[in-house]
Design an enzyme around this catalytic site. Structure first.
Site, mmCIF file in Angstrom:
data_model
loop_
_atom_site.group_PDB
_atom_site.id
_atom_site.type_symbol
_atom_site.label_atom_id
_atom_site.label_comp_id
_atom_site.label_asym_id
_atom_site.label_seq_id
_atom_site.Cartn_x
_atom_site.Cartn_y
_atom_site.Cartn_z
ATOM 1 N N ASP A 9 0.875 -1.174 0.000
ATOM 2 C CA ASP A 9 0.000 0.000 0.000
ATOM 3 C C ASP A 9 0.916 1.229 0.000
ATOM 4 O OD1 ASP A 9 -2.441 1.508 0.225
ATOM 5 O OD2 ASP A 9 -1.965 1.856 2.317
ATOM 6 N N SER A 10 0.290 2.412 -0.102
ATOM 7 C CA SER A 10 1.089 3.639 -0.056
ATOM 8 C C SER A 10 1.530 3.975 1.373
ATOM 9 C CB SER A 10 0.263 4.800 -0.603
ATOM 10 O OG SER A 10 -0.924 4.925 0.157
ATOM 11 N N CYS A 72 -4.168 -2.134 -1.726
ATOM 12 C CA CYS A 72 -4.334 -0.746 -2.136
ATOM 13 C C CYS A 72 -5.300 -0.742 -3.302
ATOM 14 C CB CYS A 72 -2.980 -0.192 -2.561
ATOM 15 S SG CYS A 72 -3.087 1.337 -3.481
ATOM 16 N N GLU A 147 -2.775 9.785 7.443
ATOM 17 C CA GLU A 147 -1.331 9.570 7.588
ATOM 18 C C GLU A 147 -0.707 10.539 8.605
ATOM 19 O OE1 GLU A 147 0.836 7.249 6.384
ATOM 20 O OE2 GLU A 147 -0.676 6.106 5.282
ATOM 21 N N CYS A 179 -10.963 2.321 -0.173
ATOM 22 C CA CYS A 179 -9.546 2.649 -0.005
ATOM 23 C C CYS A 179 -9.148 1.976 1.302
ATOM 24 C CB CYS A 179 -9.350 4.159 0.086
ATOM 25 S SG CYS A 179 -7.720 4.650 0.701
ATOM 26 N N HIS A 181 -7.183 2.641 3.542
ATOM 27 C CA HIS A 181 -7.035 3.504 4.718
ATOM 28 C C HIS A 181 -8.371 3.698 5.461
ATOM 29 C CE1 HIS A 181 -3.176 4.727 2.935
ATOM 30 N NE2 HIS A 181 -2.890 5.382 4.046
HETATM 31 N N1 DGL Z 1 -4.801 2.929 0.580
HETATM 32 C C1 DGL Z 1 -4.746 3.057 -0.839
HETATM 33 C C2 DGL Z 1 -6.022 2.679 -1.497
HETATM 34 O O1 DGL Z 1 -6.603 1.689 -1.069
HETATM 35 C C3 DGL Z 1 -3.992 4.264 -1.373
HETATM 36 C C4 DGL Z 1 -4.440 5.591 -0.895
HETATM 37 C C5 DGL Z 1 -3.545 6.721 -1.357
HETATM 38 O O2 DGL Z 1 -2.322 6.609 -1.187
HETATM 39 O O3 DGL Z 1 -4.072 7.702 -1.883
HETATM 40 O O4 DGL Z 1 -6.472 3.253 -2.437
#
Ligand code: DGL
Length: 262
Positions: A9-10, A72, A147, A179, A181
């Site tokens: 993931d990011s 992600c 974050e 997402c 997150h």
């Molecule tokens: N958590 C990721 C997702 O599921 C990436 C979110 C991001 O870095 O913008 O899309």
């Protein structure tokens, strides 16, 4: 050879997927990469997202992973094909898993700007649920605020209210956390959503798909999960990542700082 999962993931978002995997399957061997040097992915161009996905998957394969979990949605939406081409091993994604969990006719999707622009969720949900109406909402402020670590800050509360408003106007019956997150925001989302709206966490679908590889569910933890066979890696700010990961994992994990390009 036993399987080694590679999740990426990011940032901290994919830990919501890792946690669900460990809750269901116990101490799985895995490598997690949080590409914190480049978070957020969701405001980047499709070309950038695709080239990042190839680089990350190449690195995971160099570390010996035998299955890739795209923890992600943004890379799943825009780079699934190139990730599969690079991986040469099974690749599991969140979008198909989430779409298979939809039961309602009026479905909201919260996701990054890039994921919404790709239309991947709409296409996938409509294909599996003919007649479903899908309402997508881009939430560009969520990942940068998550974050930063304060999941109850006023900015985040205002963002939740703003992004949910259009979905409430459409009377959605469920909301996909599109997402990885966003499961971190569940308490806030529940505050602002009418009772009875179901939240769909794609990670739960992914963990069930992993039964085929890892066997039937072994355990269910409410608190800390077993991290002894997990390597957690980031591309920047390993201490900050440790701080942010601690509440979600129920313990302060060891985190390695890595460079993807050799
Ligand atoms: N958590 C990721 C997702 O599921 C990436 C979110 C991001 O870095 O913008 O899309």
């Amino acid at each position: 050879m036993s399987s080694v999962l590679g999740l990426f993931d990011s940032g901290v978002g994919g830990l919501t997927v890792l946690r669900r995997v460990l809750e269901r399957h116990g101490p799985v061997r895995c490598i997690y990469l949080g590409d914190t040097a480049r978070v957020p992915y969701g405001c980047r161009s499709p070309e950038e997202i695709r080239s990042i996905a190839v680089e990350v998957v190449r690195w995971l394969r160099q570390q010996g992973v035998t299955t890739v979990v795209m923890a992600c949605n943004t890379t799943n939406a825009l780079a699934r094909d190139v990730a599969e081409g690079q991986a040469g091993v099974p690749v599991i994604g969140l979008i198909g898993a989430a779409s298979a969990m939809v039961r309602e006719q009026r479905v909201g999707v919260l996701a990054t700007a890039a994921t919404v622009a790709s239309g991947a969720y709409r296409t996938s949900i409509e294909a599996l649920n003919p007649g479903a109406q899908v309402f997508e909402q881009a939430c560009p402020d969520f990942v940068p605020l998550i974050e930063q670590g304060d999941l109850q800050c006023n900015q985040l509360r205002r963002a939740v209210e703003t992004y949910l408003k259009p979905l409430k106007v459409r009377s959605v019956q469920s909301v996909v956390l599109g997402c990885s997150h966003y499961p971190l925001l569940v308490p806030l989302l529940r505050e602002f959503l009418p009772e009875g709206v179901r939240l769909i966490d794609p990670a739960l679908g992914v963990t069930q798909q992993l039964d085929a590889l890892l066997g039937p569910p072994k355990t269910s933890h409410a608190g800390a999960v077993a991290l002894e066979h997990c390597r957690l890696c980031v591309t920047a700010d390993s201490e900050g990542f440790q701080d942010r990961a601690t509440p979600w994992l129920g313990q302060r994990p060891q985190v390695e700082l890595v460079q993807l390009q050799s």
